[in-house]
Motif scaffolding. Structure first.
Motif, PDB file in Angstrom:
ATOM      1  N   PRO A   1      -4.810   8.065  -0.593  1.00 40.49           N
ATOM      2  CA  PRO A   1      -4.287   9.379   0.160  1.00 40.49           C
ATOM      3  C   PRO A   1      -2.977   9.276   0.112  1.00 40.49           C
ATOM      4  CG  PRO A   1      -5.837   7.710   1.692  1.00 40.49           C
ATOM      5  CD  PRO A   1      -5.511   6.951   0.133  1.00 40.49           C
ATOM      6  N   LEU A   2      -2.547  10.571   0.285  1.00 48.05           N
ATOM      7  CA  LEU A   2      -1.022  10.777   0.329  1.00 48.05           C
ATOM      8  C   LEU A   2      -0.572  10.371   1.633  1.00 48.05           C
ATOM      9  CD1 LEU A   2       1.434  12.420  -0.941  1.00 48.05           C
ATOM     10  CD2 LEU A   2       0.611  14.448   0.686  1.00 48.05           C
ATOM     11  N   LEU A   3       0.758   9.823   1.533  1.00 44.36           N
ATOM     12  CA  LEU A   3       1.420   9.323   2.889  1.00 44.36           C
ATOM     13  C   LEU A   3       1.720  10.491   3.661  1.00 44.36           C
ATOM     14  CD1 LEU A   3       4.053   6.504   1.536  1.00 44.36           C
ATOM     15  CD2 LEU A   3       1.838   6.239   2.974  1.00 44.36           C
TER      16      LEU A   3
ATOM     17  N   ARG B   1      -9.049  14.814  -8.883  1.00 46.26           N
ATOM     18  CA  ARG B   1      -8.683  15.043  -7.497  1.00 46.26           C
ATOM     19  C   ARG B   1      -9.354  14.066  -6.539  1.00 46.26           C
ATOM     20  NH1 ARG B   1      -8.666  17.291  -2.395  1.00 46.26           N
ATOM     21  NH2 ARG B   1      -7.259  18.531  -1.799  1.00 46.26           N
ATOM     22  N   GLU B   2     -10.851  14.080  -6.631  1.00 48.74           N
ATOM     23  CA  GLU B   2     -11.340  13.411  -5.605  1.00 48.74           C
ATOM     24  C   GLU B   2     -11.337  11.650  -5.821  1.00 48.74           C
ATOM     25  OE1 GLU B   2     -12.942  15.902  -7.253  1.00 48.74           O
ATOM     26  OE2 GLU B   2     -12.628  17.013  -5.500  1.00 48.74           O
ATOM     27  N   GLU B   3     -11.208  11.308  -6.982  1.00 54.10           N
ATOM     28  CA  GLU B   3     -10.797  10.020  -7.239  1.00 54.10           C
ATOM     29  C   GLU B   3      -9.288   9.620  -6.686  1.00 54.10           C
ATOM     30  OE1 GLU B   3     -11.245   7.754 -11.205  1.00 54.10           O
ATOM     31  OE2 GLU B   3     -12.054   9.758 -11.817  1.00 54.10           O
ATOM     32  N   LEU B   4      -8.469  10.471  -6.906  1.00 55.09           N
ATOM     33  CA  LEU B   4      -7.019  10.063  -6.431  1.00 55.09           C
ATOM     34  C   LEU B   4      -6.791  10.412  -4.741  1.00 55.09           C
ATOM     35  CD1 LEU B   4      -3.931   9.756  -7.063  1.00 55.09           C
ATOM     36  CD2 LEU B   4      -3.692  12.242  -6.801  1.00 55.09           C
TER      37      LEU B   4
ATOM     38  N   GLU C   1       0.767  -1.300   0.090  1.00 57.02           N
ATOM     39  CA  GLU C   1       0.035   0.164   0.138  1.00 57.02           C
ATOM     40  C   GLU C   1       0.935   1.269   0.081  1.00 57.02           C
ATOM     41  OE1 GLU C   1      -3.302   2.409   2.648  1.00 57.02           O
ATOM     42  OE2 GLU C   1      -2.676   0.329   3.376  1.00 57.02           O
ATOM     43  N   ARG C   2       1.963   1.301   0.808  1.00 62.21           N
ATOM     44  CA  ARG C   2       2.706   2.569   0.867  1.00 62.21           C
ATOM     45  C   ARG C   2       3.493   3.120  -0.537  1.00 62.21           C
ATOM     46  NH1 ARG C   2       7.172   1.641   4.857  1.00 62.21           N
ATOM     47  NH2 ARG C   2       7.483   4.034   4.748  1.00 62.21           N
TER      48      ARG C   2
END
Length: 187
Positions: free
Chosen positions: A116-118, A108-111, A86-87
């Protein structure tokens, strides 16, 4: 010494990019070289950085280009076809301020929902550094020269041109932080 994740990442990226997109493969090899050099900053995450650097542009492979947004296409490929860590997947999805480009593309919403940003600033910054100090041919460059090269290749008013102009201050700042961290390392 390479571990299994870096060997796997190299094989996968080479398979997807070397024949179909040889210049992209040259860039990838250069980014991987930078990651190997920067890995000293990351300790146990050094191999994760190398794997992410090796796979960061895999979404450009023609057979993987579903949305046309390579961070999202690459991350989905790694998650869905390979069950990747995942990371690693989140690093690929968010490399080099991809969220700003996703906004330009209406993704944006899909990404954010899928990847989610680490919350690992040094790891995220190191990947930006590796990508944004490497030319399309795999050579070293400065962040400023890389931004200028991207703008000249895509044009100011293209999606990528608009994105890179927005991201430029963040890119330059991030590269500066990593360079300072490298300079502070004992020799």
């Amino acid at each position: 010494m390479a571990d299994l994740i870096t060997v796997w990442a190299t094989h996968l990226a080479e398979t997807e990019l070397s024949t179909a997109l040889p210049r992209r493969w040259a860039h990838t090899r250069g980014v991987t070289t930078r990651a190997t050099e920067v890995g000293q900053l990351l300790g146990k995450d050094a191999n994760l950085l190398v794997a992410a650097a090796t796979l960061h542009d895999v979404g450009y492979a023609p057979r993987l280009a579903v949305t046309g947004f390579h961070p999202l296409d690459g991350a989905r490929f790694l998650r869905d076809e390979h069950g990747a860590d995942e990371r690693l997947v989140r690093l690929v999805a968010n490399h080099s301020f991809a969220l700003l480009e996703a906004e330009e593309r209406g993704l944006r919403e899909e990404l954010v929902a899928e990847f989610p940003l680490l919350e690992e600033p040094l790891l995220v910054d190191a990947l930006v550094y590796c990508d944004m100090t490497t030319t399309p041919d795999g050579d070293r460059t400065t962040a400023e020269e890389r931004v200028a090269e991207i703008l000249s290749r895509y044009g100011d008013e293209s999606v990528i041109g608009r994105f890179i102009r927005r991201a430029a201050p963040e890119i330059v700042g991030t590269v500066g932080r990593v360079e300072a961290a490298l300079a502070a390392q004992p020799r």
